[in-house]
Structure formats: C-alpha cells, structure tokens
Design an enzyme around this catalytic site. Structure first.
Site, PDB file in Angstrom:
ATOM      1  N   TYR A  19      16.661 -25.424  19.080  1.00 24.14           N
ATOM      2  CA  TYR A  19      17.397 -25.065  20.301  1.00 24.14           C
ATOM      3  C   TYR A  19      16.593 -24.139  21.217  1.00 24.14           C
ATOM      4  O   TYR A  19      15.938 -23.198  20.750  1.00 24.14           O
ATOM      5  CB  TYR A  19      18.678 -24.301  19.939  1.00 24.14           C
ATOM      6  N   GLU A  20      16.709 -24.378  22.520  1.00 24.80           N
ATOM      7  CA  GLU A  20      16.173 -23.490  23.557  1.00 24.80           C
ATOM      8  C   GLU A  20      14.690 -23.177  23.356  1.00 24.80           C
ATOM      9  O   GLU A  20      14.233 -22.064  23.612  1.00 24.80           O
ATOM     10  CB  GLU A  20      16.973 -22.180  23.625  1.00 24.80           C
ATOM     11  N   GLY A  21      13.949 -24.156  22.907  1.00 27.64           N
ATOM     12  CA  GLY A  21      12.523 -23.957  22.643  1.00 27.64           C
ATOM     13  C   GLY A  21      12.269 -23.765  21.166  1.00 27.64           C
ATOM     14  O   GLY A  21      12.816 -22.858  20.546  1.00 27.64           O
ATOM     15  N   ARG A  53      18.354 -17.908  24.392  1.00 27.05           N
ATOM     16  CA  ARG A  53      17.468 -17.697  23.246  1.00 27.05           C
ATOM     17  C   ARG A  53      17.936 -16.524  22.392  1.00 27.05           C
ATOM     18  O   ARG A  53      17.925 -16.595  21.161  1.00 27.05           O
ATOM     19  CB  ARG A  53      16.031 -17.481  23.731  1.00 27.05           C
TER      20      ARG A  53
END
Length: 598
Positions: free
Chosen positions: A439-441, A298
């Site tokens: 991406y990534e949440g 993140r």
C-alpha cells in the site's frame, strides 16, 4: 475465536512516558486536552472497536463485498457500524474545527486509529482514505471546494478516495494516461480508468469524493504534466444537495488474498460524455498535492501495521494460555502444561509483544512531533520536528507493515497446524497484513525515499540529530546504576553505532554510486526501525524503573515493561550490526549477477 481487546493501559503509558501529552497542553488549541480527556476518548474508542468493529471483522472476511451494475454492497452489519461511527464523531476526531472537526492532537487520534485497525482493518481503510482527501483539500483546494466538500467529508457523511493507479501506471506515475479536457465553465471532463481504488464504490454513504490524477491537453510528459481533480460520484449543488450521477462507474471489484470486507474497485471515468471534475491547486502540479494525501496515508498505513501486530499478538497469547500440549522442560513428564510454558513459544510471544510495543511507541513519538511541527510557537522547533517527521514516515510505514507480516506469521506458528485453519482467525491476520507493505508505495519505495530524499539530500543532518537524542537516553540508562538498564544501554549503543555507520556510508556513497546504496536501502530502513524501536523501549524501561523505584503505578505492569525492553535489546536490537553490514557490503554480489543468472 477471540475478539479484540484495546490495549488501553499501554496506550495511556505511551501518552504519559513516551509521547507525553503534557508537551501539547500549553500550545494553541490544545489547552483543554487533558490526560483525563484522552483517557475517556481511548476508553470509548476501545468500546467501539471491541464491541462493534471486532465482531464484524470475521463477517467481512467471510462475506466480502458484492458487485452489481448498480453498485457495491458491503458485508452484513457494515452500514450500521459506519453510521454509528459517524454519529459518534469518530471521523472528525483530529480534523480542523473550521469544518466541523474536533481538533484533537494527532498523537491521540493515532492511538485511536490503531484500535480501528486492530479491530477491523478492512473497515478502517474507508475513513483513512477520507482523511487523506480532507488533508489535500484543506491545503490545496479552493475556498469554494473547501466549503462544498470538507464539512461532509469531516463528518463522514461522504467518503473520499485517491485515484492514482492505472493498468500501465503503478508505482511509475509518469505513465498516467487519464485525460482531463477543459470546459467553458471552468470544469473539466475526465476520461480514463483507475484500478485498485479502495472504497471506490460502496453503499456506506450517498456520495464519494474522488481525487483523481489526470493530464490536461498539452501537458508536459512525465510527472510534471499531472494535475489533480476532484470528481464526485454525484454532482453537488451550490446548496450542498446532491444532483445528477456523474459519469464515473465501478466496473468491477478485485478478488483478493485478504481484507475482503474492503471493496477494491476498478473505476471507469467518462465512458459517456466525460466525468465532470474541477482542478485542485495548480495545473501540472497535481502530484505534489497527491503526495500530501500519500504522506498522510503512509503514516496511517504504518498504524495499520501496528494494529495488526497487536491483534495477532493478542490472539497468539490467548491461544498459548489455553492450549495444553506436552510437559514443561525440567518438570514432571506426567504434567501437561499450557504451551505458554514452553521456552520457544515464550520466545515467539515476546518477539511479538516487544516489537508491537516498540512500533506503537515510535508511531506515537512521530505523531507528537506532527502536533509540535504544526502548533509550536517557535519556528525553529517547528522545523526541527518536521524534519524528524519527514525522516521517520517511511520508517513508520515500511517497518511497521513488514513487522505486521512477520508477526502475523509468527502468530500462525504459535497456533501450530490449527493456525493454518481459517476458523482460528490467525490466518486472516496474515492474509490481511500482506497488502500493507505494498500500500501507498512498497517497502522498496519507502526505503528509496529514506535513503535519497531523507538522508542523502540533507547529508545525514536529520539522522544525526536523531542519534543525538538517542545518545541522551543512553546516558540516562548508564547513570541509573541498574544492571537491566545497563544491558539495554549497551545494546542500544551498539545499535546506534551500527546505524551511524550505515548513515555515513549513504552520505559518502549515494551521489557517486546510487546503485550501491539502493541495494542496501531496505536493510537500512529496517535498521532505522530496529534502532528507533530500541530507543523507545529504552525510554519505556527508564520510565518503568523510575515508577518501580518510587513505588508508583502497577508494579506488575512496570516490571513487564522492563523485561520486555530487555528482551527487545537482546533479540531485536542485536540484529543491528548484521543489517548495517548488509547496507554497506550487500551490493557486491547483487550488482555483479547477470540478469539470466537469477
């Protein structure tokens, strides 16, 4: 089409005035990290980014990747570039020396990572995911797993992936169905499918180390029943040599809006006898370990946003300087001027420049705290810095990536109609940027993390501690006696007050009415980013003011820092009150609307 020019001078300013490298040089392991060393690293990284990666950015976008049953072929020049990347030691920059890393501070490697993303985000995604795998194995892997995988991952001889998502399990990982069946020798056989696996298959290295979420027989339902496994593409012998191909195959790659040079794979595990894997950490605690990778990722995705903002800004400025169109307001009508002379174009360029500098500064300050949280001898200070890092990671990720989309769109606007034409390159930045807030949440997930885990859980303690740090900067601005700094102080004061009101609203409301705070979570994340950026721009203005007063440094550069900070205060910080209002009042209509009225 312009190439990427690494912003070395601005990065050096960050390491001197914003995230001072001097705070680290007395800590264990960093005694040889000098400003001269950091400057040399940035210079060489800039040469690689601008000379090798940037020219391949358009190539990767145009050619993309090619899938066949035998594997995935990356774009022309990709393999040579990756070989030069690993031979140059770039993959090992911030990794632990025990496994072949160089052990440099995160604040230095973060600036280098920004360059990779500014030059060629599709290329940079591969090492970014490898670093997540390295961190997870360092913290949770067995000694045997560390010996087997980490030296090759750190050097970049092998790459790593993270395998979470399945067709029915996107953000909701409790729905993961991949199975891991225990074997008599302590290994497991994995069966299932994973989707959206970045660099899940490629031709850059001989082996790929997959970290995979799956369920063991009898595991509890939901997230408490998920375990993590290391599953190499090729099995590895005790001597480190590659053996048989594992039962994991890439069955397709996605056709995407952007980042065409990065293969996004659909992976099938165990279509035959089962993919052989080994448990990482404890059974049923895989999600905890995977979050190690996700937190690292993140932050790195936030750096993707910073890099894309810089690249979009550079391209827009270059075009605005050379494109002649119209006459200057207030000037002779017969004199045609470059569009950089037009007030609205200047406004857009200043928005891009000021936001990019604020994003870089915030990311660097967080990276410095990462270093201090890991290396400072004082346990109390380590805790303090880790609390700041935990608070700010969703902000760095969410605000930086949303800014990348906004600024890339502004870059197209600066170009006018020609910006919508692919040959200019401006459109590619917008296409590439659009995935980063997902991406990534997603941004909504980052905002929920900020509100629930980072503010409500500690009753606002970390946020209040941060605002006290901001207050000290306002006090210094007020003491300066300079009208420009006083104006910045006033804007920052308004921003901090707006942020404080929003934080107190969350603290008092979240437990009683979580839906109300959820509606305002994304505005709160943006508010946090805007005010944190204002805090850093104010610090930059203070440093520039001192340099000008002492006649030290490049006067033009320092004057530009002051003016950019003032613009940010007037055009960006001024949004704080509206965002705070949305946090505290924005739930009423959203929650009252019937589903069928949307």
């Amino acid at each position: 089409m312009s190439e990427y020019f690494p912003p070395i001078k601005d990065m050096q300013f960050v390491l001197q005035a914003i995230a001072p490298l001097d705070e680290l040089t007395s800590l264990p392991g960093f005694d040889e990290v000098t400003h001269d060393l950091a400057a040399a690293i940035l210079e060489e990284a800039g040469n690689f980014a601008g000379g090798v990666l940037s020219p391949l950015n358009r190539v990767g976008d145009r050619e993309g990747c090619a899938w066949s049953p035998d594997g995935v072929r990356t774009a022309t020049g990709w393999r040579d570039a990756y070989r030069h990347y690993t031979e140059g030691g770039w993959n090992a920059l911030a990794c632990h020396p025990d496994y072949g890393g160089q052990g440099l501070p995160r604040v230095v490697s973060a600036l280098v990572e920004e360059m990779w993303n500014g030059a060629n985000i599709a290329f940079a995604l591969c090492p970014m995911l490898t670093h997540g795998a390295i961190e997870a194995l360092e913290l949770r892997g067995s000694e045997a797993q560390k010996r087997m995988y980490l030296p090759k991952l750190v050097s970049g001889v092998w790459t790593g992936t993270m395998n979470l998502t399945e067709p029915q399990a996107g953000s909701d990982l409790s729905a993961v169905r991949a199975r891991a069946l225990p074997q008599a020798d302590g290994s497991y056989r994995l069966h299932g499918q994973k989707i959206f696996i970045t660099y899940g298959e490629h031709d850059l290295t001989d082996n790929i180390v997959h970290l995979v979420l799956a369920r063991t027989p009898g595991a509890p339902e939901g997230v408490k029943g998920i375990s993590l496994f290391v599953v190499p593409k090729f099995l590895v012998g005790d001597d480190g040599s590659l053996g048989a191909r594992n039962d994991v195959r890439c069955v397709s790659i996605e056709h995407k809006l952007g980042i065409h040079g990065s293969p996004t794979a659909v992976l099938a595990f165990g279509d035959n006898e089962g993919a052989i894997g080994w448990l990482v950490g404890e059974e049923n605690r895989g999600l905890e370990t995977m979050f190690i990778m996700m937190n690292a990722a993140r932050y790195s995705v936030g750096l993707e946003g910073v890099g894309l903002c810089e690249r979009s800004t550079q391209r827009a400025v270059a075009y605005a300087r050379q494109r002649t169109q119209g006459s200057e307001l207030g000037g002779p009508a017969r004199d045609k001027v470059a569009i950089v002379r037009h007030p609205d174009v200047r406004r857009m360029l200043m928005l891009m420049k000021s936001r990019t500098e604020a994003l870089r500064a915030v990311a660097a300050v967080v990276a410095l705290s990462m270093d201090l949280a890991h290396h400072h001898p004082s346990q109390d200070l380590r805790r303090e810095h880790q609390a700041f890092v935990d608070l700010m990671i969703p902000v760095v990720k969410g605000w930086s990536t949303e800014s990348a989309v906004e600024l890339a769109s502004l870059g197209v606007q600066v170009h006018g109609g020609i910006g919508y034409v692919e040959e200019t390159g401006a459109a590619q930045h917008l296409r590439d940027a659009r995935i980063t807030p997902i991406y990534e949440g997603t941004t909504g997930i980052q905002a929920a993390d900020l509100v629930g885990r980072k503010i409500a859980r500690d009753r606002g303690a970390a946020a209040r501690a941060l605002m006290l740090r901001m207050q000290r900067v306002m006090d210094a601005l007020a003491r300066s006696g300079d009208p420009q700094l006083h104006a910045i102080a006033a804007a920052l004061s308004d921003g901090v007050a707006a942020l404080g009101s929003a934080v107190e609203f969350v603290v008092s409301t979240h437990d009683a009415d979580i839906r109300r705070t959820a509606v305002g979570a994304v505005p709160l994340l943006e508010l946090f980013g805007v005010v944190a950026g204002g805090w850093q721009m104010a610090r930059a203005a203070l440093a520039a003011h001192r340099g000008l007063a002492a006649a030290e440094g490049d006067r033009g550069f320092l004057r530009a820092k002051l003016l950019t900070a003032r613009f940010y205060a007037d055009h960006v910080l001024s949004r704080s009150r509206g965002l705070s209002h949305a946090v505290m009042r924005g739930a009423e209509a959203a929650l009252a609307m019937d589903d069928d009225q949307f």
